[in-house]
Design a protein around this motif. Sequence first.
Motif, mmCIF file in Angstrom:
data_model
loop_
_atom_site.group_PDB
_atom_site.id
_atom_site.type_symbol
_atom_site.label_atom_id
_atom_site.label_comp_id
_atom_site.label_asym_id
_atom_site.label_seq_id
_atom_site.Cartn_x
_atom_site.Cartn_y
_atom_site.Cartn_z
ATOM 1 N N ASN A 1 0.910 -1.338 -0.186
ATOM 2 C CA ASN A 1 -0.155 0.056 -0.016
ATOM 3 C C ASN A 1 0.915 1.201 -0.112
ATOM 4 O OD1 ASN A 1 -2.495 -1.448 -0.254
ATOM 5 N ND2 ASN A 1 -2.864 -1.192 2.180
ATOM 6 N N PHE A 2 1.889 1.290 0.699
ATOM 7 C CA PHE A 2 2.894 2.583 0.761
ATOM 8 C C PHE A 2 3.321 2.506 -0.416
ATOM 9 C CE2 PHE A 2 7.481 3.361 0.971
ATOM 10 C CZ PHE A 2 7.385 4.458 1.530
ATOM 11 N N LEU A 3 3.770 1.498 -1.305
ATOM 12 C CA LEU A 3 4.584 1.485 -2.692
ATOM 13 C C LEU A 3 3.478 2.426 -3.567
ATOM 14 C CD1 LEU A 3 7.044 1.146 -4.395
ATOM 15 C CD2 LEU A 3 5.914 -1.459 -4.485
ATOM 16 N N LYS A 4 2.275 1.698 -3.465
ATOM 17 C CA LYS A 4 1.338 2.196 -4.512
ATOM 18 C C LYS A 4 1.194 3.631 -4.286
ATOM 19 C CE LYS A 4 -1.405 -2.038 -4.775
ATOM 20 N NZ LYS A 4 -2.575 -2.735 -4.490
ATOM 21 N N GLU A 5 1.121 4.163 -3.054
ATOM 22 C CA GLU A 5 1.072 5.741 -2.687
ATOM 23 C C GLU A 5 2.213 6.447 -3.339
ATOM 24 O OE1 GLU A 5 0.732 6.174 1.438
ATOM 25 O OE2 GLU A 5 -1.156 4.885 1.784
ATOM 26 N N VAL A 6 3.377 6.018 -3.334
ATOM 27 C CA VAL A 6 4.520 6.642 -3.871
ATOM 28 C C VAL A 6 4.469 6.695 -5.126
ATOM 29 C CG1 VAL A 6 6.996 6.512 -3.994
ATOM 30 C CG2 VAL A 6 5.901 5.878 -1.839
ATOM 31 N N LEU A 7 3.904 5.407 -5.817
ATOM 32 C CA LEU A 7 3.873 5.530 -7.260
ATOM 33 C C LEU A 7 2.838 6.621 -7.975
ATOM 34 C CD1 LEU A 7 4.631 1.773 -7.928
ATOM 35 C CD2 LEU A 7 6.381 3.662 -8.024
ATOM 36 N N GLU A 8 1.687 6.646 -7.168
ATOM 37 C CA GLU A 8 0.651 7.660 -7.769
ATOM 38 C C GLU A 8 1.317 9.049 -7.981
ATOM 39 O OE1 GLU A 8 -2.316 7.040 -8.735
ATOM 40 O OE2 GLU A 8 -1.771 5.153 -8.334
ATOM 41 N N PHE A 9 2.157 9.535 -7.256
ATOM 42 C CA PHE A 9 2.846 10.862 -7.672
ATOM 43 C C PHE A 9 3.798 10.648 -8.841
ATOM 44 C CE2 PHE A 9 6.417 13.566 -7.187
ATOM 45 C CZ PHE A 9 5.914 14.973 -6.977
ATOM 46 N N ASN A 10 4.435 9.456 -8.941
ATOM 47 C CA ASN A 10 5.392 9.592 -9.974
ATOM 48 C C ASN A 10 4.724 9.227 -11.198
ATOM 49 O OD1 ASN A 10 8.445 9.292 -8.885
ATOM 50 N ND2 ASN A 10 7.201 7.937 -7.258
ATOM 51 N N LYS A 11 3.656 8.694 -11.286
ATOM 52 C CA LYS A 11 2.727 8.164 -12.305
ATOM 53 C C LYS A 11 2.423 9.571 -13.129
ATOM 54 C CE LYS A 11 1.012 3.762 -11.389
ATOM 55 N NZ LYS A 11 -0.194 2.968 -11.209
ATOM 56 N N ILE A 12 2.110 10.605 -12.257
ATOM 57 C CA ILE A 12 1.783 11.919 -12.990
ATOM 58 C C ILE A 12 2.913 12.476 -13.775
ATOM 59 C CG2 ILE A 12 1.226 14.452 -12.404
ATOM 60 C CD1 ILE A 12 -0.167 13.221 -9.855
ATOM 61 N N THR A 13 4.142 12.421 -13.241
ATOM 62 C CA THR A 13 5.372 13.009 -13.938
ATOM 63 C C THR A 13 5.434 11.931 -15.349
ATOM 64 O OG1 THR A 13 6.453 13.550 -11.866
ATOM 65 C CG2 THR A 13 7.676 13.333 -13.704
ATOM 66 N N ALA A 14 5.326 10.710 -14.839
ATOM 67 C CA ALA A 14 5.487 9.841 -16.022
ATOM 68 C C ALA A 14 4.655 9.951 -17.418
ATOM 69 C CB ALA A 14 5.409 8.351 -15.701
ATOM 70 N N ARG A 15 3.267 10.361 -17.006
ATOM 71 C CA ARG A 15 2.179 10.549 -18.082
ATOM 72 C C ARG A 15 2.535 11.775 -18.971
ATOM 73 N NH1 ARG A 15 -1.602 8.631 -14.129
ATOM 74 N NH2 ARG A 15 -2.027 10.790 -13.365
ATOM 75 N N ASN A 16 3.395 12.615 -18.375
ATOM 76 C CA ASN A 16 3.570 13.844 -19.222
ATOM 77 C C ASN A 16 4.618 13.639 -20.432
ATOM 78 O OD1 ASN A 16 2.265 15.622 -17.496
ATOM 79 N ND2 ASN A 16 4.061 16.156 -16.043
ATOM 80 N N ARG A 17 5.101 12.549 -20.110
ATOM 81 C CA ARG A 17 6.230 11.882 -21.312
ATOM 82 C C ARG A 17 5.623 10.652 -21.851
ATOM 83 N NH1 ARG A 17 11.261 10.669 -19.964
ATOM 84 N NH2 ARG A 17 11.681 10.771 -22.289
ATOM 85 N N LEU A 18 4.314 10.440 -21.626
ATOM 86 C CA LEU A 18 3.821 9.083 -22.173
ATOM 87 C C LEU A 18 4.409 7.774 -21.693
ATOM 88 C CD1 LEU A 18 2.989 10.470 -25.697
ATOM 89 C CD2 LEU A 18 1.343 10.693 -23.744
ATOM 90 N N ILE A 19 4.867 7.979 -20.615
ATOM 91 C CA ILE A 19 5.444 6.517 -19.984
ATOM 92 C C ILE A 19 4.558 6.149 -18.936
ATOM 93 C CG2 ILE A 19 7.361 5.788 -18.482
ATOM 94 C CD1 ILE A 19 9.079 8.014 -19.514
ATOM 95 N N ASN A 20 4.337 4.686 -19.023
ATOM 96 C CA ASN A 20 3.508 3.959 -18.216
ATOM 97 C C ASN A 20 4.264 3.219 -17.231
ATOM 98 O OD1 ASN A 20 1.088 2.995 -17.428
ATOM 99 N ND2 ASN A 20 1.137 1.117 -18.793
ATOM 100 N N ILE A 21 3.707 3.398 -15.956
ATOM 101 C CA ILE A 21 4.381 2.939 -14.844
ATOM 102 C C ILE A 21 3.632 1.551 -14.325
ATOM 103 C CG2 ILE A 21 5.066 2.943 -12.516
ATOM 104 C CD1 ILE A 21 5.981 5.785 -12.937
#
Length: 363
Positions: free
Chosen positions: A217-237
Amino acid sequence: MEAAVFLVDKNARIKNVNESFTKLFHKTQDQVYNELCGNAIGCIFPIREETDCGKTYYCENCELRKSIFKCFKNKEEVQRKIIQREFYIDNQLYLKFFYIIANYFQYNNDEFILVMIHDISELEKARRELKELNDLKNKFLGIVAHDLKNPIATINMASNYLLENCDLENIKDTTKLLEMIHNSSNFMRDLVDNLLDVSKIESGKLVLKKRKIDYINFLKEVLEFNKITARNRLINIILEIKENHFPKVSLDKNRIKQVLNNLVENAIKFSPEESQIIIKVRKRNENELITEIIDFGPGIPDNEINNLFKEFHTTGIRAKNGAKSTGLGLAICKKIIEKHSGEIGVKSEVGKGSTFYFSLPIN
C-alpha cells in the motif's frame, strides 16, 4: 608498541632481536638467529622468489639493505628511512609502513648495525584517509561551486531580462523565462537538500523513525505521484507483485519514499517517450523483500557501474528530458538502504535498459 630492534652483522645476518621484534614479526630469537635480514622479517621478495635476501631483482633498491651497508661503509653515520612493503607474517601477507633507524656500533672489535623498526602502518593509514578526505572536500567545493554557478547565472539573467523587458502581451517568452527560473531554483534546492542529507548521514546524525507498515500500500501511494510525472512523457508505470501476501515491513517511511522517488524519477528521466517502467516486488527468502525498478532506457556502460553509488558521480548518459543530476541521489539511497540493513545495486545492459534493486529485511 616499542620499536622492534635487531642486530645484523656485515653480511646482514641477524644476531639478536628484542621482544618487540617477536611481537611484530611473530618470530623468536632462535627462529631468526643467523638468518639473512629480509628472510627473517618476512620480506615478500626473497620468499616469493624462494631465494636469499640480497639475490632478488629488488634487493639492490631495498632501502633497508642500502641503509645497513651504508652504515657499515661510513661507520658512524645514522640512517633513517620510511619503507612501504608487503611482508609475510604467519604466512599471511600484510602491507606495512616502517620507519627505520640504522646505527653503526662496535662491540669486542666486531661491527654491527642496530636496526630499529617503528611500525607506522596505522598512522600512515590515518594520514592517507585524511588526505582522501581533504581531496574529497576540495572536489566537493569545486563541484558545488560549479553546479551552483550555472543555475544562479540562469536565474540572474532571466530575472534581469524580465525586470528590464517585462511585456505582458508576450506571455510565451515570459512563461519560458519563468520556467528557467523555476527549474534552476529547483536544482539548487535539490543540491542543498542532498548536501544536508550527506552531511547528516556521514556525521552519524541520521536517525531512522521506523514503524511497521503495509509495504505494498505504501509503494502504491508513492507511485501515484510518480505516475503523474511519467504521464507527461507518455510513460506507463506498471506494478508487478509476485506474491499474494507480504508481512508488514519495519522502515522509515520518509527515507524509503526518498529512495523510491529517486530511483523511479531516474528511470523516468532516462526512459524514451511511450515506453514503460516496471516495478517488481518479491520475497528473495523468508527474511528479505526485493524491490526492482526496471526501465528500457539507454543502459549504463560497465565501466561506470562501480562508481554509480559514489558521491558526485554522474554517468555519461544524458537524460531524455535534459534534466541535470546533482550526483548525490544514488549515494544517499545507498546509505539509507544500508542503514535499514539492506543492500542496493544495479544490473544494466547498454541499449536495453537498467534494473535498480534494493532489499529490506522483513523481520
